[in-house]
Design a protein around this motif. Structure first.
Motif, PDB file in Angstrom:
ATOM      1  N   ALA A 144       0.832  -1.206   0.000  1.00 57.53           N
ATOM      2  CA  ALA A 144       0.000   0.000   0.000  1.00 57.53           C
ATOM      3  C   ALA A 144       0.864   1.254   0.000  1.00 57.53           C
ATOM      4  O   ALA A 144       1.954   1.287   0.583  1.00 57.53           O
ATOM      5  CB  ALA A 144      -0.917  -0.004   1.211  1.00 57.53           C
ATOM      6  N   LYS A 145       0.365   2.293  -0.652  1.00 57.26           N
ATOM      7  CA  LYS A 145       1.030   3.586  -0.674  1.00 57.26           C
ATOM      8  C   LYS A 145       0.504   4.455   0.470  1.00 57.26           C
ATOM      9  O   LYS A 145      -0.667   4.373   0.834  1.00 57.26           O
ATOM     10  CB  LYS A 145       0.774   4.299  -1.997  1.00 57.26           C
ATOM     11  N   ILE A 146       1.390   5.287   1.004  1.00 58.45           N
ATOM     12  CA  ILE A 146       1.015   6.247   2.047  1.00 58.45           C
ATOM     13  C   ILE A 146       1.355   7.646   1.557  1.00 58.45           C
ATOM     14  O   ILE A 146       2.497   7.906   1.152  1.00 58.45           O
ATOM     15  CB  ILE A 146       1.754   5.974   3.360  1.00 58.45           C
ATOM     16  N   VAL A 147       0.366   8.521   1.565  1.00 57.92           N
ATOM     17  CA  VAL A 147       0.580   9.917   1.191  1.00 57.92           C
ATOM     18  C   VAL A 147       0.169  10.788   2.374  1.00 57.92           C
ATOM     19  O   VAL A 147      -0.953  10.675   2.876  1.00 57.92           O
ATOM     20  CB  VAL A 147      -0.230  10.311  -0.054  1.00 57.92           C
ATOM     21  N   GLN A 148       1.075  11.638   2.823  1.00 61.37           N
ATOM     22  CA  GLN A 148       0.774  12.551   3.915  1.00 61.37           C
ATOM     23  C   GLN A 148       0.604  13.969   3.364  1.00 61.37           C
ATOM     24  O   GLN A 148       1.455  14.460   2.618  1.00 61.37           O
ATOM     25  CB  GLN A 148       1.888  12.552   4.961  1.00 61.37           C
ATOM     26  N   ILE A 149      -0.515  14.598   3.747  1.00 57.70           N
ATOM     27  CA  ILE A 149      -0.763  15.988   3.378  1.00 57.70           C
ATOM     28  C   ILE A 149      -0.785  16.787   4.677  1.00 57.70           C
ATOM     29  O   ILE A 149      -1.746  16.735   5.439  1.00 57.70           O
ATOM     30  CB  ILE A 149      -2.097  16.143   2.632  1.00 57.70           C
ATOM     31  N   ASN A 150       0.293  17.503   4.940  1.00 58.89           N
ATOM     32  CA  ASN A 150       0.425  18.222   6.205  1.00 58.89           C
ATOM     33  C   ASN A 150       1.508  19.283   6.049  1.00 58.89           C
ATOM     34  O   ASN A 150       2.611  18.969   5.592  1.00 58.89           O
ATOM     35  CB  ASN A 150       0.781  17.252   7.336  1.00 58.89           C
ATOM     36  N   PRO A 151       1.233  20.527   6.419  1.00 63.37           N
ATOM     37  CA  PRO A 151       2.258  21.563   6.308  1.00 63.37           C
ATOM     38  C   PRO A 151       3.470  21.317   7.207  1.00 63.37           C
ATOM     39  O   PRO A 151       4.559  21.822   6.936  1.00 63.37           O
ATOM     40  CB  PRO A 151       1.523  22.842   6.744  1.00 63.37           C
ATOM     41  N   SER A 152       3.296  20.530   8.275  1.00 59.61           N
ATOM     42  CA  SER A 152       4.365  20.309   9.247  1.00 59.61           C
ATOM     43  C   SER A 152       4.858  18.868   9.209  1.00 59.61           C
ATOM     44  O   SER A 152       4.173  17.969   8.719  1.00 59.61           O
ATOM     45  CB  SER A 152       3.865  20.626  10.662  1.00 59.61           C
ATOM     46  N   GLU A 153       6.038  18.651   9.766  1.00 59.58           N
ATOM     47  CA  GLU A 153       6.586  17.307   9.882  1.00 59.58           C
ATOM     48  C   GLU A 153       5.845  16.532  10.965  1.00 59.58           C
ATOM     49  O   GLU A 153       5.422  17.097  11.974  1.00 59.58           O
ATOM     50  CB  GLU A 153       8.076  17.373  10.223  1.00 59.58           C
ATOM     51  N   THR A 154       5.689  15.220  10.764  1.00 55.71           N
ATOM     52  CA  THR A 154       5.034  14.362  11.747  1.00 55.71           C
ATOM     53  C   THR A 154       5.758  13.019  11.794  1.00 55.71           C
ATOM     54  O   THR A 154       6.723  12.779  11.053  1.00 55.71           O
ATOM     55  CB  THR A 154       3.551  14.094  11.390  1.00 55.71           C
ATOM     56  N   LYS A 155       5.262  12.124  12.618  1.00 55.04           N
ATOM     57  CA  LYS A 155       5.832  10.785  12.735  1.00 55.04           C
ATOM     58  C   LYS A 155       5.631   9.954  11.478  1.00 55.04           C
ATOM     59  O   LYS A 155       6.241   8.898  11.328  1.00 55.04           O
ATOM     60  CB  LYS A 155       5.226  10.069  13.941  1.00 55.04           C
ATOM     61  N   PHE A 156       4.759  10.411  10.554  1.00 51.01           N
ATOM     62  CA  PHE A 156       4.491   9.668   9.327  1.00 51.01           C
ATOM     63  C   PHE A 156       5.508   9.967   8.220  1.00 51.01           C
ATOM     64  O   PHE A 156       5.491   9.311   7.181  1.00 51.01           O
ATOM     65  CB  PHE A 156       3.091   9.994   8.794  1.00 51.01           C
ATOM     66  N   ASP A 157       6.356  10.957   8.407  1.00 52.05           N
ATOM     67  CA  ASP A 157       7.244  11.399   7.331  1.00 52.05           C
ATOM     68  C   ASP A 157       8.057  10.261   6.723  1.00 52.05           C
ATOM     69  O   ASP A 157       8.133  10.112   5.508  1.00 52.05           O
ATOM     70  CB  ASP A 157       8.198  12.487   7.842  1.00 52.05           C
ATOM     71  N   ALA A 158       8.687   9.469   7.581  1.00 50.42           N
ATOM     72  CA  ALA A 158       9.577   8.418   7.097  1.00 50.42           C
ATOM     73  C   ALA A 158       8.822   7.304   6.386  1.00 50.42           C
ATOM     74  O   ALA A 158       9.339   6.692   5.446  1.00 50.42           O
ATOM     75  CB  ALA A 158      10.389   7.848   8.266  1.00 50.42           C
ATOM     76  N   ALA A 159       7.595   7.044   6.823  1.00 54.16           N
ATOM     77  CA  ALA A 159       6.819   5.946   6.243  1.00 54.16           C
ATOM     78  C   ALA A 159       6.127   6.329   4.946  1.00 54.16           C
ATOM     79  O   ALA A 159       5.775   5.455   4.142  1.00 54.16           O
ATOM     80  CB  ALA A 159       5.776   5.458   7.252  1.00 54.16           C
ATOM     81  N   ALA A 160       5.910   7.620   4.731  1.00 54.77           N
ATOM     82  CA  ALA A 160       5.123   8.072   3.580  1.00 54.77           C
ATOM     83  C   ALA A 160       5.896   7.917   2.272  1.00 54.77           C
ATOM     84  O   ALA A 160       7.095   8.208   2.196  1.00 54.77           O
ATOM     85  CB  ALA A 160       4.706   9.523   3.780  1.00 54.77           C
ATOM     86  N   ASP A 161       5.195   7.479   1.244  1.00 52.37           N
ATOM     87  CA  ASP A 161       5.765   7.432  -0.109  1.00 52.37           C
ATOM     88  C   ASP A 161       5.805   8.825  -0.722  1.00 52.37           C
ATOM     89  O   ASP A 161       6.611   9.089  -1.612  1.00 52.37           O
ATOM     90  CB  ASP A 161       4.921   6.504  -1.000  1.00 52.37           C
ATOM     91  N   LEU A 162       4.932   9.699  -0.199  1.00 50.80           N
ATOM     92  CA  LEU A 162       4.855  11.064  -0.707  1.00 50.80           C
ATOM     93  C   LEU A 162       4.419  11.980   0.425  1.00 50.80           C
ATOM     94  O   LEU A 162       3.398  11.738   1.066  1.00 50.80           O
ATOM     95  CB  LEU A 162       3.849  11.142  -1.867  1.00 50.80           C
ATOM     96  N   ASN A 163       5.205  13.019   0.700  1.00 55.31           N
ATOM     97  CA  ASN A 163       4.842  14.039   1.679  1.00 55.31           C
ATOM     98  C   ASN A 163       4.553  15.339   0.943  1.00 55.31           C
ATOM     99  O   ASN A 163       5.411  15.862   0.234  1.00 55.31           O
ATOM    100  CB  ASN A 163       5.990  14.268   2.678  1.00 55.31           C
ATOM    101  N   ILE A 164       3.334  15.854   1.118  1.00 55.70           N
ATOM    102  CA  ILE A 164       2.947  17.107   0.479  1.00 55.70           C
ATOM    103  C   ILE A 164       2.796  18.155   1.568  1.00 55.70           C
ATOM    104  O   ILE A 164       1.883  18.080   2.400  1.00 55.70           O
ATOM    105  CB  ILE A 164       1.643  16.955  -0.319  1.00 55.70           C
ATOM    106  N   ARG A 165       3.683  19.135   1.576  1.00 57.19           N
ATOM    107  CA  ARG A 165       3.683  20.182   2.601  1.00 57.19           C
ATOM    108  C   ARG A 165       2.791  21.333   2.156  1.00 57.19           C
ATOM    109  O   ARG A 165       3.258  22.360   1.656  1.00 57.19           O
ATOM    110  CB  ARG A 165       5.098  20.697   2.825  1.00 57.19           C
ATOM    111  N   ALA A 166       1.500  21.150   2.297  1.00 59.11           N
ATOM    112  CA  ALA A 166       0.557  22.177   1.862  1.00 59.11           C
ATOM    113  C   ALA A 166      -0.765  21.989   2.575  1.00 59.11           C
ATOM    114  O   ALA A 166      -1.001  20.971   3.227  1.00 59.11           O
ATOM    115  CB  ALA A 166       0.355  22.110   0.348  1.00 59.11           C
ATOM    116  N   ASP A 167      -1.627  22.994   2.455  1.00 61.77           N
ATOM    117  CA  ASP A 167      -2.962  22.934   3.030  1.00 61.77           C
ATOM    118  C   ASP A 167      -3.770  21.839   2.356  1.00 61.77           C
ATOM    119  O   ASP A 167      -3.803  21.743   1.124  1.00 61.77           O
ATOM    120  CB  ASP A 167      -3.642  24.289   2.845  1.00 61.77           C
ATOM    121  N   ALA A 168      -4.440  21.012   3.152  1.00 64.94           N
ATOM    122  CA  ALA A 168      -5.155  19.859   2.603  1.00 64.94           C
ATOM    123  C   ALA A 168      -6.275  20.266   1.661  1.00 64.94           C
ATOM    124  O   ALA A 168      -6.500  19.613   0.629  1.00 64.94           O
ATOM    125  CB  ALA A 168      -5.703  19.000   3.737  1.00 64.94           C
ATOM    126  N   ALA A 169      -7.005  21.330   1.983  1.00 60.49           N
ATOM    127  CA  ALA A 169      -8.098  21.767   1.107  1.00 60.49           C
ATOM    128  C   ALA A 169      -7.567  22.172  -0.254  1.00 60.49           C
ATOM    129  O   ALA A 169      -8.179  21.867  -1.293  1.00 60.49           O
ATOM    130  CB  ALA A 169      -8.853  22.924   1.754  1.00 60.49           C
TER     131      ALA A 169
END
Length: 245
Positions: free
Chosen positions: A207-232
């Motif tokens: 499974a792919k993991i995509v994180q949408i969050n302006p800040s760093e979190t515990k999911f950063d390392a696990a995510a296949d894609l980190n998008i640092r932006a507003d979710a809306a």
């Protein structure tokens, strides 16, 4: 940034089951801030106990209105709540796992929601233990009462007697785990990972993991894609890209 949106769209198009995981980040301006500010005081006053509710029902209602219910019934869902509901209606989102108990996902129109910290849609009478599965009982301007005996009701996730709270929360978490275990794509939106070890441990290796969050979190390392932006902004752009083909 558009390359990230295109990659997210690609993941969504390839996914058979996409699950969103949401947290306080999408409800923060809708009451969660006030709840976090007050939680220590509330616990010290034993506001969540049946004895307190029995003696002070309207005060308990006022506290819940300030912390949660005004967001649900007055301010209403945010853009992200509405976007996720639209994705589910379109068949592009299988369901939502959330730590929020404000029912805003349901108000927005989402149907498949696992609220692993409980919900104002699962309530219990403090006297006869009758259940009321409807968040609208809290939208009457006063403390909701049991239809059978007239005593105050409270969210089952707060009720400490007879193991009811544990059962309610265990069932909600199991639904969350089952949804994550079936997902091909997990979207992490507005959460830093509260209790995530309980449900994310069941994610498929493929499974792919995509994180949408302006800040760093515990999911950063696990995510296949980190998008640092507003979710809306991100969801709106991806939905428009899909419509454009």
């Amino acid at each position: 940034m558009k390359d990230e949106y295109l990659k997210l769209r690609e993941y969504m198009e390839q996914s058979g089951k996409t699950v969103a995981v949401t947290g306080a980040g999408i409800s923060y301006l809708y009451g969660m801030r006030r709840l976090k500010q007050k939680v220590g005081v509330l616990n010290s006053r034993r506001v969540f106990s049946t004895s307190y509710i029995s003696k002070n029902p309207e005060e308990f209602y006022a506290v819940m209105w300030d912390a949660f219910l005004e967001a649900t019934f007055v301010k209403g869902p945010s853009a992200v709540h509405n976007q996720l509901a639209e994705l589910e209606r379109e068949g592009r989102l299988y369901g939502i796992v959330t730590q929020n108990m404000d029912c805003l996902h349901t108000v927005a129109g989402s149907k498949n929601v696992a609220e692993f910290q409980g919900s104002f849609a699962d309530n219990i009478c403090i006297d006869c233990q009758s259940r009321a599965y409807d968040y609208n009982v809290w939208n009457q301007g006063h403390m909701p009462r049991c239809k059978k005996c007239g005593a105050p009701i409270m969210p089952a996730s707060f009720y400490m007697g007879g193991g009811i709270r544990d059962v309610a929360l265990r069932m909600a978490m199991q639904k969350s785990i089952n949804m994550i275990a079936e997902a091909d794509l997990v979207l992490i939106i507005g959460t830093t990972g509260f209790r995530s070890e309980e449900y994310m441990s069941r994610i498929r290796p493929s499974a792919k993991i995509v994180q949408i969050n302006p800040s760093e979190t515990k999911f950063d390392a696990a995510a296949d894609l980190n998008i640092r932006a507003d979710a809306a902004e991100v969801l709106g752009a991806v939905m428009n890209l899909t419509e454009e083909g």
